[in-house]
Design an enzyme around this catalytic site. Sequence first.
Site, mmCIF file in Angstrom:
data_model
loop_
_atom_site.group_PDB
_atom_site.id
_atom_site.type_symbol
_atom_site.label_atom_id
_atom_site.label_comp_id
_atom_site.label_asym_id
_atom_site.label_seq_id
_atom_site.Cartn_x
_atom_site.Cartn_y
_atom_site.Cartn_z
ATOM 1 N N ILE A 49 -4.215 -0.869 2.372
ATOM 2 C CA ILE A 49 -4.817 -0.765 1.039
ATOM 3 C C ILE A 49 -6.316 -0.516 1.158
ATOM 4 O O ILE A 49 -6.995 -1.164 1.955
ATOM 5 C CB ILE A 49 -4.593 -2.090 0.275
ATOM 6 C CG1 ILE A 49 -3.128 -2.241 -0.125
ATOM 7 C CG2 ILE A 49 -5.497 -2.181 -0.944
ATOM 8 C CD1 ILE A 49 -2.803 -3.572 -0.760
ATOM 9 N N GLY B 250 0.780 -1.241 0.000
ATOM 10 C CA GLY B 250 0.000 0.000 0.000
ATOM 11 C C GLY B 250 0.807 1.284 0.000
ATOM 12 O O GLY B 250 0.300 2.334 0.375
ATOM 13 N N VAL C 121 -3.575 -6.380 -5.822
ATOM 14 C CA VAL C 121 -4.173 -7.364 -4.910
ATOM 15 C C VAL C 121 -5.570 -7.825 -5.336
ATOM 16 O O VAL C 121 -6.165 -8.666 -4.673
ATOM 17 C CB VAL C 121 -4.219 -6.849 -3.447
ATOM 18 C CG1 VAL C 121 -2.829 -6.649 -2.883
ATOM 19 C CG2 VAL C 121 -5.059 -5.576 -3.333
ATOM 20 N N ILE D 299 0.174 6.210 4.617
ATOM 21 C CA ILE D 299 0.330 5.655 5.961
ATOM 22 C C ILE D 299 1.382 4.534 5.931
ATOM 23 O O ILE D 299 2.199 4.414 6.848
ATOM 24 C CB ILE D 299 -1.040 5.168 6.485
ATOM 25 C CG1 ILE D 299 -1.930 6.391 6.762
ATOM 26 C CG2 ILE D 299 -0.870 4.306 7.715
ATOM 27 C CD1 ILE D 299 -3.356 6.071 7.150
ATOM 28 N N THR E 126 -3.923 12.096 2.560
ATOM 29 C CA THR E 126 -3.137 11.208 1.688
ATOM 30 C C THR E 126 -3.818 11.187 0.325
ATOM 31 O O THR E 126 -4.884 11.790 0.151
ATOM 32 C CB THR E 126 -3.116 9.759 2.233
ATOM 33 O OG1 THR E 126 -4.449 9.251 2.219
ATOM 34 C CG2 THR E 126 -2.557 9.671 3.634
ATOM 35 N N LYS F 34 -15.152 -0.903 5.444
ATOM 36 C CA LYS F 34 -14.325 -0.927 6.660
ATOM 37 C C LYS F 34 -14.996 -1.748 7.765
ATOM 38 O O LYS F 34 -14.312 -2.403 8.556
ATOM 39 C CB LYS F 34 -14.027 0.494 7.143
ATOM 40 C CG LYS F 34 -13.087 1.281 6.230
ATOM 41 C CD LYS F 34 -11.744 0.598 6.050
ATOM 42 C CE LYS F 34 -10.719 1.500 5.396
ATOM 43 N NZ LYS F 34 -9.493 0.768 5.003
ATOM 44 N N ALA G 2 -12.111 2.626 -3.587
ATOM 45 C CA ALA G 2 -13.478 2.622 -4.132
ATOM 46 C C ALA G 2 -13.469 3.652 -5.249
ATOM 47 O O ALA G 2 -12.769 4.671 -5.140
ATOM 48 C CB ALA G 2 -14.495 3.009 -3.066
ATOM 49 N N TYR H 207 -18.209 9.223 2.957
ATOM 50 C CA TYR H 207 -17.369 8.022 3.040
ATOM 51 C C TYR H 207 -18.082 6.817 2.425
ATOM 52 O O TYR H 207 -17.448 5.874 1.958
ATOM 53 C CB TYR H 207 -16.994 7.764 4.500
ATOM 54 C CG TYR H 207 -15.752 6.929 4.703
ATOM 55 C CD1 TYR H 207 -14.530 7.289 4.136
ATOM 56 C CD2 TYR H 207 -15.791 5.779 5.491
ATOM 57 C CE1 TYR H 207 -13.391 6.524 4.332
ATOM 58 C CE2 TYR H 207 -14.648 5.013 5.694
ATOM 59 C CZ TYR H 207 -13.454 5.390 5.112
ATOM 60 O OH TYR H 207 -12.326 4.622 5.327
HETATM 61 O O1 0WD Z 1 -7.299 9.515 6.630
HETATM 62 C C1 0WD Z 1 -6.731 8.550 6.124
HETATM 63 N N1 0WD Z 1 -5.835 8.701 5.148
HETATM 64 C C2 0WD Z 1 -7.037 7.178 6.634
HETATM 65 C C3 0WD Z 1 -6.664 6.061 5.921
HETATM 66 C C4 0WD Z 1 -7.765 7.078 7.905
HETATM 67 C C5 0WD Z 1 -7.997 5.727 8.331
HETATM 68 C C6 0WD Z 1 -7.638 4.666 7.583
HETATM 69 N N2 0WD Z 1 -6.989 4.832 6.385
HETATM 70 C C7 0WD Z 1 -6.632 3.639 5.627
HETATM 71 C C8 0WD Z 1 -7.101 3.604 4.201
HETATM 72 O O2 0WD Z 1 -8.477 3.319 4.112
HETATM 73 C C9 0WD Z 1 -6.240 2.482 3.668
HETATM 74 O O3 0WD Z 1 -6.767 1.232 4.068
HETATM 75 O O4 0WD Z 1 -5.238 3.504 5.537
HETATM 76 C C10 0WD Z 1 -4.923 2.718 4.402
HETATM 77 C C11 0WD Z 1 -3.865 3.446 3.599
HETATM 78 O O5 0WD Z 1 -4.427 4.617 3.055
HETATM 79 P P1 0WD Z 1 -3.624 5.970 2.820
HETATM 80 O O6 0WD Z 1 -2.224 5.831 3.251
HETATM 81 O O7 0WD Z 1 -4.462 7.053 3.352
HETATM 82 O O8 0WD Z 1 -3.729 6.144 1.231
HETATM 83 P P2 0WD Z 1 -2.724 5.916 0.008
HETATM 84 O O9 0WD Z 1 -1.422 6.542 0.264
HETATM 85 O O10 0WD Z 1 -3.471 6.364 -1.223
HETATM 86 O O11 0WD Z 1 -2.540 4.343 -0.029
HETATM 87 C C12 0WD Z 1 -3.571 3.443 -0.332
HETATM 88 C C13 0WD Z 1 -3.081 2.590 -1.454
HETATM 89 C C14 0WD Z 1 -3.324 2.983 -2.893
HETATM 90 O O12 0WD Z 1 -3.079 4.177 -3.258
HETATM 91 P P3 0WD Z 1 -3.873 4.801 -4.564
HETATM 92 O O13 0WD Z 1 -4.044 6.181 -4.078
HETATM 93 O O14 0WD Z 1 -2.943 4.581 -5.677
HETATM 94 O O15 0WD Z 1 -5.212 4.088 -4.730
HETATM 95 O O16 0WD Z 1 -3.728 1.359 -1.567
HETATM 96 C C15 0WD Z 1 -3.127 0.759 -2.705
HETATM 97 C C16 0WD Z 1 -2.564 1.858 -3.550
HETATM 98 O O17 0WD Z 1 -1.190 1.925 -3.458
HETATM 99 N N3 0WD Z 1 -4.021 0.048 -3.565
HETATM 100 C C17 0WD Z 1 -3.710 -1.148 -4.043
HETATM 101 N N4 0WD Z 1 -2.637 -1.930 -3.828
HETATM 102 C C18 0WD Z 1 -2.581 -3.091 -4.502
HETATM 103 N N5 0WD Z 1 -3.546 -3.475 -5.343
HETATM 104 C C19 0WD Z 1 -4.751 -1.494 -4.914
HETATM 105 C C20 0WD Z 1 -4.638 -2.738 -5.579
HETATM 106 N N6 0WD Z 1 -5.579 -3.167 -6.427
HETATM 107 N N7 0WD Z 1 -5.662 -0.486 -4.921
HETATM 108 C C21 0WD Z 1 -5.198 0.446 -4.097
#
Ligand code: 0WD
Length: 254
Positions: free
Chosen positions: A91, A12, A64, A19, A192, A161, A94, A154
Amino acid sequence: MNLAGKNVLIYGIANSHSIAYGIAKELQNQGCNIGLSYASQALIKRVLPIAEEVGAKFCLECDVSKDYEIRELYSQIAKQWDKIDIIVHSIAYAPKDELNLDFHNTSRHGFIVAMDISVYSLIAVVREAMPYLSPDASILTLTYYGSQKVAPNYGVMGVAKAALESAVRYLAYSLGEHGIRINALSAGPIRTLSSSAVSGLSQLQKRIEKTAPLARNITLEDIAKSAVYLVSDLSSGVTGETLYVDAGINIMAY
Ligand code: 0WD
């Protein structure tokens, strides 16, 4: 706690706001061997410098939503590591249009995609990891409070979630007999790439500054430090839990 020399696979990483990046840096500080996985070629320019920064032993592409890519990832990892001690699943996805609409208009496609990538992927990465996991392995996933209460904009991610947190409990039960633990960390909102798709993030963060017990928003460092607790033997008796790292906002009624 001794994390030195532990092999950690992190899913991720998208960029230096992710994160997963914060967690990777903290685990590197603790002496872990870091391995990174990223979703697609489009991310490579941002991910490679991060891999270098955290001294990653490998940095491999894996979508994934495809079982064969997950399997291939583990077979590549097995060429370098004899075991995996820790997996961080950070990861979620949506389609953007699905987040900012009235929930009753959620499409079948959007629902399935959100559940597949944000929930089923955890089950898939754990299942395929089983032959490679060390006997006391620890797994961590990231969740958000929109699973428990309605978070405007959301939408389907809140439902995903909730399913993810439930999947963590069921996985904890089925992995327990193998000595493997799994937990979720529920992070407060932080800007992010993913969260920027959710409208109203800045207003929410302002409200948290006023109303959360700690009167501030959380940082990547806050999340990473609690992640260290959950993946290390400091939490050896903890599994199936959701730990809130949100400056206390979840305890407030208003
Ligand atoms: O406020 C927030 N940022 C919060 C995030 C609050 C609470 C929880 N989270 C969670 C998110 O829901 C997620 O589960 O933390 C996790 C990481 O999110 P993040 O760090 O905020 O976001 P980001 O840096 O975008 O990383 C998530 C990544 C994807 O990024 P993009 O933006 O390219 O969709 O999940 C990965 C991807 O790198 N991802 C995948 N990895 C492998 N296969 C796929 C996939 N098909 N789809 C998305």
